[in-house]
Design an enzyme around this catalytic site. Sequence first.
Site: not given
Ligand code: CAA
Length: 379
Positions: A123, A127, A155-156, A239, A267, A278, A362
């Site tokens: 989670a 919003p 959206w969890i 990731d 079909r 084609q 994600e």
């Molecule tokens: N691994 C480890 N650390 C990371 C990282 C990673 N992949 N990516 C960024 N960081 C760290 C950075 O190094 C930075 O660290 P410092 O403060 O020490 O410098 C910190 O995190 C902040 O990084 P950014 O400045 O890049 O952060 P940002 O605010 O600009 O955001 C973003 C970056 C990529 C846009 C991120 O906010 C993002 O991924 N947004 C999308 C969120 C998302 O995918 N949501 C889905 C949720 S899950 C879901 O969908 C529901 C479900 O139940 C399936």
Amino acid sequence: MFDLSESTQQIRDLARDFARSEIAPGAAERDRTKQYPAELVQQLGEMGFMGMFIPEEYGGFGMSTLDYVVALEEICYADASVGVVMSVNNSLASSPIIAFGTEQQKQKYLPLLATAEKLGCYALTEPDAGSDAGAQKTRFVRDGDDYVLNGTKMWITNGPQADICVTYANIDPELRHRGVSAFIVETEWEGFSVGKVEPKLGISASGTSELIFENLRVPADNLLGQESHGFKVAMATLDGGRIGIAAQSLGIAQRAFDLALAYSQERMQFGKPIVANQAIQWMLADMATKIEAARLLTWKAAVLKDRDEGGSRACSMAKLFASEAANYCADRALQIHGGYGYSKEYEVERLFRDARITTLYEGTSEIQRLVIAKSFLSR
Ligand code: CAA
């Protein structure tokens, strides 16, 4: 070429047999009734598919990310709703505990997640914190031996069914991501409730909901990772999760291709099967090429993760390409089916709806592009 090891092939075959004999037959009905596949999830747990990365010492099978993506593709080929439940439990709930948990947390939670005795969710989204995940407004304060959480997540995936929730809260929203900590929450604790369950376009048999925290007391032992380092837990977890969504996309895309090919051979129009045109062959060729490329990117991201080498870029490339490919393939498969494809009586209609989420959750395709661009712009 990219050969799978014998053990990975065995895992794929086991997943394929189960998916085609047990999951596929009820997929249309579950989609229609929006019925959560509780029994199938239990069976997947017994087979080891719900906690694939969990080391044997914590009740799992210690499988690789490559094992995971080939198995998940097979499950999603049959039903992407079942696949996302599996994907969240593996990538988003178990993985952060494996990577960042204390020994006590691992012993307490991983065996339960491994067998699906307990279901996990992740989670992060709120919003006002979707793509901007650092804008966490859910607050935490320390109070004696506990943390107290207040806020709303939305959206969890698995939200309505989960027993264990890996979640995030901010000590001060002004600090943005630097104030975020991660917690392991048991959903039966007082102060935890499930809010609105979302009616969705697709993946209808999986549950998606709001989660509400009202003075939710979390023992200090359930802090996951270090205090104020939760954003890194969230990002590193995503990731891995994104490779899972790439595998889910592949399952949908491959199913769409197989249905389109079969239909186009059966079909008859203008006195010949439509595949003799084609125009249809080119659509199938484009679909097959995108699937091949998506699979290579997904497997590459998985192998790099297993070697601890890939970083975010390979995961985002796999997710971006495979999810766009799934949407392309579902769209073309529907086109090849003509009017029948628009009917709920044909499976491509469900694939078209199920594919649509893959470029959103994600991290949207736009966020994946930002992550990819950052990997070369920040060098
Ligand atoms: N691994 C480890 N650390 C990371 C990282 C990673 N992949 N990516 C960024 N960081 C760290 C950075 O190094 C930075 O660290 P410092 O403060 O020490 O410098 C910190 O995190 C902040 O990084 P950014 O400045 O890049 O952060 P940002 O605010 O600009 O955001 C973003 C970056 C990529 C846009 C991120 O906010 C993002 O991924 N947004 C999308 C969120 C998302 O995918 N949501 C889905 C949720 S899950 C879901 O969908 C529901 C479900 O139940 C399936």
